[in-house]
Design an enzyme around this catalytic site. Structure first.
Site, PDB file in Angstrom:
ATOM      1  N   GLY A 271       8.944  -2.576 -33.826  1.00 29.09           N
ATOM      2  CA  GLY A 271       8.287  -1.900 -32.746  1.00 29.09           C
ATOM      3  C   GLY A 271       8.766  -2.449 -31.453  1.00 29.09           C
TER       4      GLY A 271
ATOM      5  N   GLY B  58       6.780  -2.311 -39.419  1.00 31.25           N
ATOM      6  CA  GLY B  58       6.223  -3.045 -40.741  1.00 31.25           C
ATOM      7  C   GLY B  58       7.234  -2.691 -41.865  1.00 31.25           C
TER       8      GLY B  58
ATOM      9  N   ARG C 287       9.013  10.216 -32.550  1.00 30.61           N
ATOM     10  CA  ARG C 287       8.840  10.321 -33.841  1.00 30.61           C
ATOM     11  C   ARG C 287       8.591  11.758 -34.296  1.00 30.61           C
ATOM     12  NH1 ARG C 287       4.602   5.328 -34.923  1.00 30.61           N
ATOM     13  NH2 ARG C 287       6.217   3.837 -35.384  1.00 30.61           N
TER      14      ARG C 287
HETATM   15  P1  ADP Z   1       9.201  -6.633 -33.156  1.00 31.12           P
HETATM   16  O1  ADP Z   1       7.966  -5.858 -32.849  1.00 31.12           O
HETATM   17  O2  ADP Z   1      10.434  -6.158 -32.716  1.00 31.12           O
HETATM   18  O3  ADP Z   1       9.330  -6.871 -34.746  1.00 31.12           O
HETATM   19  P2  ADP Z   1       7.748  -9.154 -32.753  1.00 31.12           P
HETATM   20  O4  ADP Z   1       6.346  -8.365 -32.846  1.00 31.12           O
HETATM   21  O5  ADP Z   1       7.909 -10.101 -33.818  1.00 31.12           O
HETATM   22  O6  ADP Z   1       9.037  -8.075 -32.614  1.00 31.12           O
HETATM   23  O7  ADP Z   1       7.840  -9.805 -31.360  1.00 31.12           O
HETATM   24  C1  ADP Z   1       7.593  -9.141 -30.064  1.00 31.12           C
HETATM   25  C2  ADP Z   1       6.889 -10.022 -29.111  1.00 31.12           C
HETATM   26  O8  ADP Z   1       7.546 -11.543 -29.044  1.00 31.12           O
HETATM   27  C3  ADP Z   1       7.067  -9.627 -27.899  1.00 31.12           C
HETATM   28  O9  ADP Z   1       5.782  -9.167 -27.454  1.00 31.12           O
HETATM   29  C4  ADP Z   1       7.574 -10.931 -26.936  1.00 31.12           C
HETATM   30  O10 ADP Z   1       7.077 -10.908 -25.655  1.00 31.12           O
HETATM   31  C5  ADP Z   1       7.178 -11.837 -27.901  1.00 31.12           C
HETATM   32  N1  ADP Z   1       8.097 -13.163 -27.750  1.00 31.12           N
HETATM   33  C6  ADP Z   1       9.424 -13.072 -27.612  1.00 31.12           C
HETATM   34  N2  ADP Z   1       9.741 -14.450 -27.064  1.00 31.12           N
HETATM   35  C7  ADP Z   1       8.620 -15.386 -26.691  1.00 31.12           C
HETATM   36  C8  ADP Z   1       8.598 -16.451 -26.154  1.00 31.12           C
HETATM   37  N3  ADP Z   1       9.502 -17.438 -25.979  1.00 31.12           N
HETATM   38  N4  ADP Z   1       7.451 -16.639 -25.972  1.00 31.12           N
HETATM   39  C9  ADP Z   1       6.283 -16.002 -26.305  1.00 31.12           C
HETATM   40  N5  ADP Z   1       6.375 -14.698 -26.869  1.00 31.12           N
HETATM   41  C10 ADP Z   1       7.690 -14.220 -27.174  1.00 31.12           C
HETATM   42 MG    MG Z   2       5.927  -6.196 -32.653  1.00 32.78          MG
END
Ligand code: ADP
Ligand code: MG
Length: 407
Positions: A359, A382, A40
């Site tokens: 993230g 976010g 960042r």
């Molecule tokens: P981002 O931060 O990219 O927006 P999210 O916070 O929505 O993504 O989701 C990320 C999390 O989702 C990761 O920590 C991952 O372990 C979890 N995740 C993905 N697939 C599964 C699953 N099948 N079961 C449980 N957790 C999952």
């Molecule tokens: Mg996340």
């Protein structure tokens, strides 16, 4: 929305002026307060260097972590100032005060071509309340205002919104930095003018946090690929067994509605990697999605789904990716995310536009080694989700828009 940037400032505006620059230096620190990932900070450098080279005196603000409106030594920006000093060929100063006599004095002593980083904005209780008094005090530090903190633009805080309004009130400009501009350009393109075929790849933990994004993207995409735990809730909407997998019971109806609305556009995984528990060392099985057993936990998409999704991605000209396909933090469940990271990177290499936000998704792209093979890696978790759901971000609305001058 198209906003004015530092490149639009009249020539000569920067020299001998004081610029108040809001950046996102919310970086991870280790127990010795060393910066462990300076992405960042590095991403803010083009804006800082542009202004410093033109002789501007830069008063820089940022938040770090979530202090509760009072000083917390573990969240001081001092180590960030030290790290920044190592990256810039310009003098970098630090003020332990955000507002107050010592901060004012440090601002007044600042010369052109020098930078002063002020202490964590969230040490002040007024910051998150967009307190007018704090905004006014901050506005006194700058002849004009630059916001390069896209990751904080979804919050109406003093250092992101109130101060911009105050500086405009006194006749100064309020413009975007280069990083903010790049975020708005890429994410804006995905929403407003994506080159088709436009494919969205969505995953991650929950539907609930992303339903607005799904709704806003549905009419715009040619294909919506869904993986991650999010897919489990869709499986349930199809009446499939999901065993002990993560499912949002209260969102099954919502998922059913999305399936109806999306019709052919939406593609769910056809198979899954399952295990009795989600852990680092477990025996996994790959099963078709209608073969998940009562004690199974779905941790990743299976090989058939990876191939199917990769095939759809192959024809894409614009890709938006948010949310990992599985629990990529644990090696037994990382395969789907890593495979699709490569598939997305291949789209960039064939001249397509690839955008990744979130993230955990960015961490997954870095783990897969593809972060520098994507068109745009969004710094705003976010904020990028809110933007993609169609919301106007208050920190962006507070800047001068390109048309007409007033936003
Ligand atoms: P981002 O931060 O990219 O927006 P999210 O916070 O929505 O993504 O989701 C990320 C999390 O989702 C990761 O920590 C991952 O372990 C979890 N995740 C993905 N697939 C599964 C699953 N099948 N079961 C449980 N957790 C999952
Ligand atoms: Mg996340």
């Amino acid at each position: 929305m198209s906003v004015l940037t530092i490149a639009d400032l009249p020539s000569g505006r920067v020299a001998d002026s004081r610029a108040l620059v809001r950046v996102d230096f919310n970086v991870p620190l280790d127990s010795q307060s060393r910066v462990t990932n300076d992405t960042r900070i590095v991403q803010a450098l083009p804006t800082l260097i542009h202004l410093l080279e033109r002789g501007g005196a830069l008063v820089v603000t940022s938040h770090l972590g979530r202090p509760k409106g009072e000083p917390d030594p573990a969240l001081s920006l001092r180590p960030v100032a030290e790290h920044l000093a190592g990256l810039l060929d310009f003098p970098v100063h630090f003020s332990e005060e955000l507002v107050g006599p010592a901060a004012r004095e440090a601002v007044e002593e600042l010369a052109g071509g020098e930078l002063l980083l002020l202490e964590n904005t969230r040490f002040h209780p007024g910051e998150t309340k967009n307190d007018p008094e704090l905004s006014l005090a901050l506005a006194a530090y700058g002849d004009f205002y630059v916001n390069d903190a896209f990751g904080s633009a979804h919050r109406a805080h003093s250092s992101t919104v109130g101060v911009a309004e105050q500086i405009r009130e006194k006749g100064g400009e309020a413009v975007a930095g280069f990083l903010m501009e790049k975020e708005l350009r890429y994410l804006g393109m995905a929403l407003e003018d994506p080159t088709p075929p436009f494919v969205a790849l969505l995953g991650g933990a929950k539907i609930s946090g992303k339903i607005d994004v799904i709704r806003s993207l549905l009419p715009k995409v040619d294909r919506l690929l869904v993986g991650g735990a999010m897919a489990n809730t869709f499986f349930r909407a199809l009446g499939l067994e999901t065993g002990d997998s993560l499912v949002e019971e209260d969102r099954v109806d919502l998922a059913r509605g999305v399936l109806q609305e999306a019709g052919e556009k939406i593609l769910l995984p056809v198979d899954c990697v399952v295990a009795p528990e989600i852990a680092d060392a477990v025996d996994t099985r790959e099963v078709a999605r209608d073969e998940v057993g009562p004690g199974d936990r779905i941790g990743d998409i299976g090989r058939g789904s990876r191939d199917l999704f990769a095939q759809v991605l192959e024809g894409a000209r614009t890709v938006l990716w948010n949310g990992p396909m599985g629990v990529f933090e644990m090696s037994p469940f990382a395969g789907g995310t890593l495979a699709l990271a490569q598939a997305v990177a291949r789209v960039t290499e064939k001249g397509g536009i690839t955008i990744i936000g979130g993230g955990d998704s960015v961490a997954a792209a870095e783990m897969a080694g593809v972060a520098d093979r994507l068109s745009h890696v969004s710094t705003g978790g976010g904020a990028s989700l809110e933007f993609l759901s169609g919301a106007v971000l208050p920190g962006v609305a507070a800047l001068q828009s390109r048309k007409g001058g007033a936003s």
